[in-house]
Design a protein around this motif. Structure first.
Motif, PDB file in Angstrom:
ATOM      1  N   GLU A   1       0.649  -1.328   0.040  1.00  0.00           N
ATOM      2  CA  GLU A   1       0.119   0.120   0.121  1.00  0.00           C
ATOM      3  C   GLU A   1       0.822   1.280   0.193  1.00  0.00           C
ATOM      4  OE1 GLU A   1      -4.041   1.210   2.528  1.00  0.00           O
ATOM      5  OE2 GLU A   1      -2.234   0.562   3.678  1.00  0.00           O
ATOM      6  N   SER A   2       0.715   2.175  -0.898  1.00  0.00           N
ATOM      7  CA  SER A   2       1.661   3.265  -0.953  1.00  0.00           C
ATOM      8  C   SER A   2       0.695   4.593  -1.699  1.00  0.00           C
ATOM      9  CB  SER A   2       2.518   3.054  -1.790  1.00  0.00           C
ATOM     10  OG  SER A   2       2.386   2.824  -3.237  1.00  0.00           O
ATOM     11  N   ALA A   3       1.549   5.666  -1.884  1.00  0.00           N
ATOM     12  CA  ALA A   3       0.767   6.542  -2.861  1.00  0.00           C
ATOM     13  C   ALA A   3       0.263   6.239  -4.350  1.00  0.00           C
ATOM     14  CB  ALA A   3       1.465   8.024  -2.838  1.00  0.00           C
ATOM     15  N   ALA A   4       1.232   5.508  -4.765  1.00  0.00           N
ATOM     16  CA  ALA A   4       0.967   5.002  -6.161  1.00  0.00           C
ATOM     17  C   ALA A   4      -0.288   4.113  -6.075  1.00  0.00           C
ATOM     18  CB  ALA A   4       2.266   4.184  -6.560  1.00  0.00           C
ATOM     19  N   THR A   5      -0.542   3.171  -5.243  1.00  0.00           N
ATOM     20  CA  THR A   5      -1.319   2.369  -5.200  1.00  0.00           C
ATOM     21  C   THR A   5      -2.836   2.801  -4.906  1.00  0.00           C
ATOM     22  OG1 THR A   5      -0.935   1.325  -2.917  1.00  0.00           O
ATOM     23  CG2 THR A   5       0.231   0.136  -4.746  1.00  0.00           C
ATOM     24  N   ALA A   6      -2.605   3.926  -4.034  1.00  0.00           N
ATOM     25  CA  ALA A   6      -3.868   4.677  -3.623  1.00  0.00           C
ATOM     26  C   ALA A   6      -4.721   5.354  -4.838  1.00  0.00           C
ATOM     27  CB  ALA A   6      -3.594   5.654  -2.583  1.00  0.00           C
ATOM     28  N   GLN A   7      -4.043   5.443  -5.854  1.00  0.00           N
ATOM     29  CA  GLN A   7      -4.401   6.267  -6.866  1.00  0.00           C
ATOM     30  C   GLN A   7      -5.306   5.080  -7.683  1.00  0.00           C
ATOM     31  OE1 GLN A   7      -1.620   8.051  -9.405  1.00  0.00           O
ATOM     32  NE2 GLN A   7      -0.674   9.230  -7.578  1.00  0.00           N
ATOM     33  N   ILE A   8      -4.552   3.802  -7.441  1.00  0.00           N
ATOM     34  CA  ILE A   8      -5.236   2.648  -8.281  1.00  0.00           C
ATOM     35  C   ILE A   8      -6.367   2.255  -7.715  1.00  0.00           C
ATOM     36  CG2 ILE A   8      -5.131   0.243  -8.935  1.00  0.00           C
ATOM     37  CD1 ILE A   8      -2.106   1.046  -9.412  1.00  0.00           C
ATOM     38  N   THR A   9      -6.443   2.176  -6.479  1.00  0.00           N
ATOM     39  CA  THR A   9      -7.631   1.705  -5.791  1.00  0.00           C
ATOM     40  C   THR A   9      -8.797   2.797  -5.400  1.00  0.00           C
ATOM     41  OG1 THR A   9      -6.553   2.444  -3.510  1.00  0.00           O
ATOM     42  CG2 THR A   9      -6.394   0.027  -4.163  1.00  0.00           C
TER      43      THR A   9
ATOM     44  N   ARG B   1      -0.648  -5.415   0.514  1.00  0.00           N
ATOM     45  CA  ARG B   1      -0.137  -5.600   1.865  1.00  0.00           C
ATOM     46  C   ARG B   1       0.127  -4.187   2.596  1.00  0.00           C
ATOM     47  NH1 ARG B   1       3.207 -11.242   1.423  1.00  0.00           N
ATOM     48  NH2 ARG B   1       1.850 -12.315   1.785  1.00  0.00           N
ATOM     49  N   LYS B   2       0.087  -4.154   3.843  1.00  0.00           N
ATOM     50  CA  LYS B   2       0.387  -3.034   4.767  1.00  0.00           C
ATOM     51  C   LYS B   2       2.005  -2.761   4.578  1.00  0.00           C
ATOM     52  CE  LYS B   2      -3.519  -3.958   7.599  1.00  0.00           C
ATOM     53  NZ  LYS B   2      -3.902  -4.623   9.130  1.00  0.00           N
ATOM     54  N   ALA B   3       2.668  -1.771   4.748  1.00  0.00           N
ATOM     55  CA  ALA B   3       3.938  -1.388   4.802  1.00  0.00           C
ATOM     56  C   ALA B   3       4.618  -2.162   6.101  1.00  0.00           C
ATOM     57  CB  ALA B   3       4.065  -0.100   4.544  1.00  0.00           C
ATOM     58  N   SER B   4       3.722  -2.469   7.214  1.00  0.00           N
ATOM     59  CA  SER B   4       4.374  -3.145   8.392  1.00  0.00           C
ATOM     60  C   SER B   4       4.954  -4.368   7.962  1.00  0.00           C
ATOM     61  CB  SER B   4       3.413  -3.287   9.148  1.00  0.00           C
ATOM     62  OG  SER B   4       2.123  -4.025   8.690  1.00  0.00           O
ATOM     63  N   ILE B   5       4.832  -5.069   6.740  1.00  0.00           N
ATOM     64  CA  ILE B   5       5.332  -6.299   6.696  1.00  0.00           C
ATOM     65  C   ILE B   5       7.085  -6.067   6.139  1.00  0.00           C
ATOM     66  CG2 ILE B   5       4.538  -6.495   4.105  1.00  0.00           C
ATOM     67  CD1 ILE B   5       4.671  -9.575   4.217  1.00  0.00           C
ATOM     68  N   PHE B   6       6.921  -4.985   5.591  1.00  0.00           N
ATOM     69  CA  PHE B   6       8.352  -4.465   5.056  1.00  0.00           C
ATOM     70  C   PHE B   6       9.304  -4.124   6.263  1.00  0.00           C
ATOM     71  CE2 PHE B   6      11.302  -2.163   2.622  1.00  0.00           C
ATOM     72  CZ  PHE B   6      11.645  -3.028   1.272  1.00  0.00           C
ATOM     73  N   SER B   7       8.419  -3.353   7.184  1.00  0.00           N
ATOM     74  CA  SER B   7       9.298  -2.679   8.117  1.00  0.00           C
ATOM     75  C   SER B   7       9.747  -3.834   9.267  1.00  0.00           C
ATOM     76  CB  SER B   7       8.555  -1.715   9.089  1.00  0.00           C
ATOM     77  OG  SER B   7       7.211  -2.002   9.524  1.00  0.00           O
ATOM     78  N   ASP B   8       8.665  -4.885   9.318  1.00  0.00           N
ATOM     79  CA  ASP B   8       8.951  -5.918  10.070  1.00  0.00           C
ATOM     80  C   ASP B   8      10.114  -6.774   9.721  1.00  0.00           C
ATOM     81  OD1 ASP B   8       6.769  -5.619  11.943  1.00  0.00           O
ATOM     82  OD2 ASP B   8       5.626  -7.000  11.406  1.00  0.00           O
TER      83      ASP B   8
ATOM     84  N   GLY C   1      -1.456 -13.464   6.901  1.00  0.00           N
ATOM     85  CA  GLY C   1      -2.753 -12.562   6.837  1.00  0.00           C
ATOM     86  C   GLY C   1      -2.965 -10.972   7.514  1.00  0.00           C
ATOM     87  N   LYS C   2      -2.302 -11.113   8.631  1.00  0.00           N
ATOM     88  CA  LYS C   2      -2.347  -9.667   9.348  1.00  0.00           C
ATOM     89  C   LYS C   2      -1.902  -8.574   8.419  1.00  0.00           C
ATOM     90  CE  LYS C   2       2.158 -10.032  11.873  1.00  0.00           C
ATOM     91  NZ  LYS C   2       2.700  -9.793  13.144  1.00  0.00           N
ATOM     92  N   TYR C   3      -1.092  -8.917   7.577  1.00  0.00           N
ATOM     93  CA  TYR C   3      -0.710  -8.018   6.614  1.00  0.00           C
ATOM     94  C   TYR C   3      -1.337  -7.397   5.583  1.00  0.00           C
ATOM     95  CZ  TYR C   3       3.821  -8.988   9.018  1.00  0.00           C
ATOM     96  OH  TYR C   3       4.767  -9.077   9.967  1.00  0.00           O
ATOM     97  N   SER C   4      -2.428  -8.206   5.269  1.00  0.00           N
ATOM     98  CA  SER C   4      -3.440  -7.841   4.080  1.00  0.00           C
ATOM     99  C   SER C   4      -4.151  -6.556   4.291  1.00  0.00           C
ATOM    100  CB  SER C   4      -4.306  -9.086   3.987  1.00  0.00           C
ATOM    101  OG  SER C   4      -3.589 -10.090   3.518  1.00  0.00           O
ATOM    102  N   VAL C   5      -4.151  -5.615   3.270  1.00  0.00           N
ATOM    103  CA  VAL C   5      -5.186  -4.624   3.428  1.00  0.00           C
ATOM    104  C   VAL C   5      -6.435  -4.785   3.706  1.00  0.00           C
ATOM    105  CG1 VAL C   5      -5.626  -2.318   2.247  1.00  0.00           C
ATOM    106  CG2 VAL C   5      -3.111  -3.105   2.227  1.00  0.00           C
ATOM    107  N   VAL C   6      -6.895  -5.715   2.749  1.00  0.00           N
ATOM    108  CA  VAL C   6      -8.566  -6.189   2.759  1.00  0.00           C
ATOM    109  C   VAL C   6      -8.280  -7.585   3.571  1.00  0.00           C
ATOM    110  CG1 VAL C   6     -10.256  -7.220   1.452  1.00  0.00           C
ATOM    111  CG2 VAL C   6      -8.984  -5.357   0.412  1.00  0.00           C
ATOM    112  N   GLU C   7      -8.905  -7.457   4.779  1.00  0.00           N
ATOM    113  CA  GLU C   7      -8.900  -8.577   5.717  1.00  0.00           C
ATOM    114  C   GLU C   7      -9.649  -9.685   4.917  1.00  0.00           C
ATOM    115  OE1 GLU C   7     -11.075  -9.807   9.949  1.00  0.00           O
ATOM    116  OE2 GLU C   7     -11.392  -7.962   9.013  1.00  0.00           O
TER     117      GLU C   7
END
Length: 315
Positions: free
Chosen positions: A210-218, A229-236, A270-276
């Motif tokens: 999920e990012s600024a670029a994908t926000a335009q798409i969604t 996925r949420k950015a938290s997977i990357f930071s983890d 699963g916890k990283y998915s933007v859509v549950e």
């Protein structure tokens, strides 16, 4: 005696993945330098905090998010196209905190198109911000890692090297793969020179984040969110890499999901998915080619140009 907190310099931390890395480092007891080009007066930001993927999210709002939670952060602006700006960033970090333990380079310019449809100015911008900006940050930080007894970590946002990555975005790939080459080459320097306290690692997302670029798409099609996925997977994954032994991660080009699965034993993402409940599509290959050759250990006739008289270097 209370252990001294480590200082993490996150370049490209105004929004998205970089913002999440900065916040999670702070939550894990790092002092964070939040750096990027975009600045603002965080006291005037309403609502607060802003959408993390919007232009309203700047180094100042990210630093405020961190300090409002009781953690430590300092916003310092940088233009990674300018080596003098990078040097000022590092000098200011040392002036304030006296050390740098972690460098995360997340700054990036993107343009996905064929060579024919990539103007020279766009190509040059990507090279300035991507490989050249990284190189400048690394060069500026290395003397301080040396002063600390060669103790430190470098995390680079760049991909594993494989041929499919070049397709349809050659100019972009040239810079990003160049960043991964720096990871490999610098890791070899650390190994050859027995700098066992140092490690440089590249990380890339296995699925779309999920990012600024994908926000335009969604915004056009909300159903597209199922593949994010949420950015938290990357930071983890970044945090896990920083906790790992240097010999495990030095020179590694890896994906967030793969590292967390292999080194941390995580099997449920699963916890990283933007859509549950969604299972985002993996956009990266499952297996990557090895870069080593049979003669890997044969260094041939090594030449160090820095030790030769100017104009006398011979290969």
């Amino acid at each position: 005696m209370t252990p001294q907190k480590q200082v993490a310099l996150v370049v490209g931390a105004s929004r998205g993945i970089g913002r999440q890395i900065a916040i999670d480092l702070a939550n894990n007891n790092y002092i964070v330098i939040v750096s990027a080009k975009t600045t603002s007066d965080a006291t005037l930001c309403t609502p607060f905090p802003p959408d993390p993927n919007s232009p309203s999210s700047t180094i100042n709002t990210v630093a405020r998010e961190i300090t409002d939670s009781g953690r430590e952060a300092t916003p310092i602006a940088v233009d990674t196209r300018d080596p003098s700006s990078i040097q000022r960033l590092v000098d200011e970090t040392i002036k304030i905190h006296g050390r740098i333990d972690v460098l995360v380079y997340n700054s990036g310019a993107i343009w996905w198109a064929s060579v024919e449809k990539t103007p020279m100015k766009r190509f040059q911008l990507m090279q300035k911000i991507n490989p050249e900006g990284l190189y400048g940050c690394v060069q500026a930080c290395l003397p301080h890692f040396e002063a600390q007894g060669w103790k430190g970590r470098i995390i680079v946002v760049s991909p594993p090297i494989y041929s499919r990555f070049f397709r349809g975005k050659t100019a972009y790939a040239m810079g990003k793969v160049g960043m991964s080459v720096l990871t490999k080459g610098l890791a070899m320097d650390f190994e050859r020179e027995e700098k066992e306290g140092m490690a440089v690692t590249s990380i890339w997302p296995a699925t779309a984040i999920e990012s600024a670029a994908t926000a335009q798409i969604t915004a056009r099609d909300p159903a597209e969110g199922k593949d994010l996925r949420k950015a938290s997977i990357f930071s983890d994954a970044v945090l896990a890499m920083l906790r790992a032994e240097t010999k495990v991660v030095n020179g590694l080009l890896d994906l967030d999901e793969d590292f967390l699965r292999r080194e941390c034993g995580i099997t449920d993402f699963g916890k990283y998915s933007v859509v549950e409940g969604a299972r985002p599509r993996r956009i990266m290959p499952k297996v990557f080619p090895t870069l080593e050759v049979e003669e890997q250990e044969d260094e041939g006739r090594m030449v160090d140009s820095s030790k030769l008289r100017k104009g006398k270097a011979r290969l």
